[in-house]
Design a protein around this motif. Structure first.
Motif, PDB file in Angstrom:
ATOM      1  N   ARG A  18       0.653  -1.103  -0.260  1.00  0.00           N
ATOM      2  CA  ARG A  18       0.033  -0.063  -0.237  1.00  0.00           C
ATOM      3  C   ARG A  18       1.248   1.323   0.105  1.00  0.00           C
ATOM      4  O   ARG A  18       0.364   2.833  -0.880  1.00  0.00           O
ATOM      5  CB  ARG A  18      -0.927   0.013   1.306  1.00  0.00           C
ATOM      6  N   ARG A  19       2.030   1.367   0.791  1.00  0.00           N
ATOM      7  CA  ARG A  19       2.939   2.357   0.836  1.00  0.00           C
ATOM      8  C   ARG A  19       3.899   2.135  -0.433  1.00  0.00           C
ATOM      9  O   ARG A  19       3.798   3.861  -0.725  1.00  0.00           O
ATOM     10  CB  ARG A  19       3.784   2.308   2.256  1.00  0.00           C
ATOM     11  N   GLN A  20       3.922   1.729  -1.304  1.00  0.00           N
ATOM     12  CA  GLN A  20       4.851   1.790  -2.966  1.00  0.00           C
ATOM     13  C   GLN A  20       3.399   2.047  -3.144  1.00  0.00           C
ATOM     14  O   GLN A  20       4.069   3.296  -4.176  1.00  0.00           O
ATOM     15  CB  GLN A  20       5.365   0.602  -3.048  1.00  0.00           C
ATOM     16  N   THR A  21       2.567   2.071  -3.444  1.00  0.00           N
ATOM     17  CA  THR A  21       1.010   2.340  -4.383  1.00  0.00           C
ATOM     18  C   THR A  21       1.187   3.529  -4.206  1.00  0.00           C
ATOM     19  O   THR A  21       1.473   4.802  -5.370  1.00  0.00           O
ATOM     20  CB  THR A  21       0.085   1.071  -3.854  1.00  0.00           C
ATOM     21  N   ARG A  27       4.171  10.620  -7.153  1.00  0.00           N
ATOM     22  CA  ARG A  27       5.561  10.077  -7.921  1.00  0.00           C
ATOM     23  C   ARG A  27       5.080  10.428  -8.934  1.00  0.00           C
ATOM     24  O   ARG A  27       4.768  11.962  -9.927  1.00  0.00           O
ATOM     25  CB  ARG A  27       6.040   9.432  -7.833  1.00  0.00           C
ATOM     26  N   GLN A  28       3.316   9.313  -9.732  1.00  0.00           N
ATOM     27  CA  GLN A  28       2.879  10.070 -11.216  1.00  0.00           C
ATOM     28  C   GLN A  28       2.541  12.121 -11.307  1.00  0.00           C
ATOM     29  O   GLN A  28       2.702  12.220 -12.100  1.00  0.00           O
ATOM     30  CB  GLN A  28       1.586   9.283 -11.135  1.00  0.00           C
ATOM     31  N   ARG A  32       3.002  14.542 -13.966  1.00  0.00           N
ATOM     32  CA  ARG A  32       1.636  15.493 -14.321  1.00  0.00           C
ATOM     33  C   ARG A  32       1.810  16.837 -14.446  1.00  0.00           C
ATOM     34  O   ARG A  32       1.890  17.325 -15.807  1.00  0.00           O
ATOM     35  CB  ARG A  32       0.513  14.239 -13.977  1.00  0.00           C
ATOM     36  N   ARG A  33       2.197  17.003 -12.788  1.00  0.00           N
ATOM     37  CA  ARG A  33       2.181  18.676 -12.558  1.00  0.00           C
ATOM     38  C   ARG A  33       3.251  19.206 -13.906  1.00  0.00           C
ATOM     39  O   ARG A  33       2.635  20.419 -13.635  1.00  0.00           O
ATOM     40  CB  ARG A  33       2.089  18.703 -11.686  1.00  0.00           C
ATOM     41  N   ARG A  34       3.960  18.678 -13.524  1.00  0.00           N
ATOM     42  CA  ARG A  34       5.622  19.233 -14.008  1.00  0.00           C
ATOM     43  C   ARG A  34       5.832  19.181 -15.102  1.00  0.00           C
ATOM     44  O   ARG A  34       5.651  20.180 -15.885  1.00  0.00           O
ATOM     45  CB  ARG A  34       6.823  18.621 -13.610  1.00  0.00           C
TER      46      ARG A  34
END
Length: 212
Positions: A18-21, A27-28, A32-34
């Motif tokens: 769950r933490r990895q997800t 990060r995704q 996208r914002r960048r």
């Protein structure tokens, strides 16, 4: 006991997933914002020259016309066409006043030396007209200034120019109707021009003549 340890291990593994997800999703989202920031057009530079689509400042009508307010975006405002602007001026005499110089048609004057009108060696009398027109500056019996529809040759329309030690000019009418003392062009505040006795210590009667 072994079963209990297996359940604890399974719970720990699920928590890690769950933490990895959640970390991957964050990060995704950041990526996208960048990308959106890079793709968004930059705001226009406030100091850049405006384009030529708008009107800029509204046009003025000289003595007789009205001016608009600020318009939209625009390019360089062209110089006023005196032939077009003067069509809005009154047909008769127009009182003369002072204003900040804004390169308007009624703020440009032509000085023309007169022949056979008297004067002094090297210093003839001049007629002073609004550039591109026949309108002539004249002195009135009230020691005020007026622009006539045309120069007629009257002595109150003739002007003497004397250069002073500081490079400025004293401007005097040849004659003031019904008044015998010499007077000079003078400023009252920033809005009125008049005729008064010349005072060397005052800058009100000192005028600089410049090409527009």
């Amino acid at each position: 006991m072994a079963a209990g340890l297996a359940e604890v291990a399974a719970d720990a593994a699920a928590t890690r997933r769950r933490r990895q997800t959640v970390a991957r999703q964050r990060r995704q989202t950041a990526a996208r914002r960048r990308r959106q920031t890079v793709a968004r057009p930059a705001p226009a530079d406030r100091g850049a020259a405006p384009d030529a689509r708008g009107g800029g400042f509204g046009g003025g009508g000289g003595f007789g016309g009205g001016g608009g307010g600020r318009g939209g975006r625009g390019g360089i405002i062209p110089a006023q066409d005196v032939a077009q602007v003067s069509s809005n001026w009154p047909a008769g005499n127009i009182e003369t006043r002072l204003a900040n110089y804004m390169d308007q048609a009624q703020q440009k004057w032509t000085l023309t030396a007169l022949t056979n009108a008297g004067g002094y060696p090297g210093a003839p009398y001049f007629k002073i007209t609004i550039a591109g027109t026949d309108r002539a500056l004249a002195a009135t019996a009230d020691r005020e200034l007026v622009t006539l529809p045309a120069y007629t040759g009257g002595p109150e329309q003739m002007w003497r120019l004397d250069q002073l030690a500081d490079g400025s000019w004293r401007i005097m009418p040849k004659v003031v109707p019904n008044f015998k003392e010499p007077v000079a062009l003078s400023a009252i505040g920033s809005a009125t021009a008049t005729l008064t006795k010349f005072k060397p210590a005052s800058d009100r009667e000192h005028w600089f003549i410049k090409a527009p």
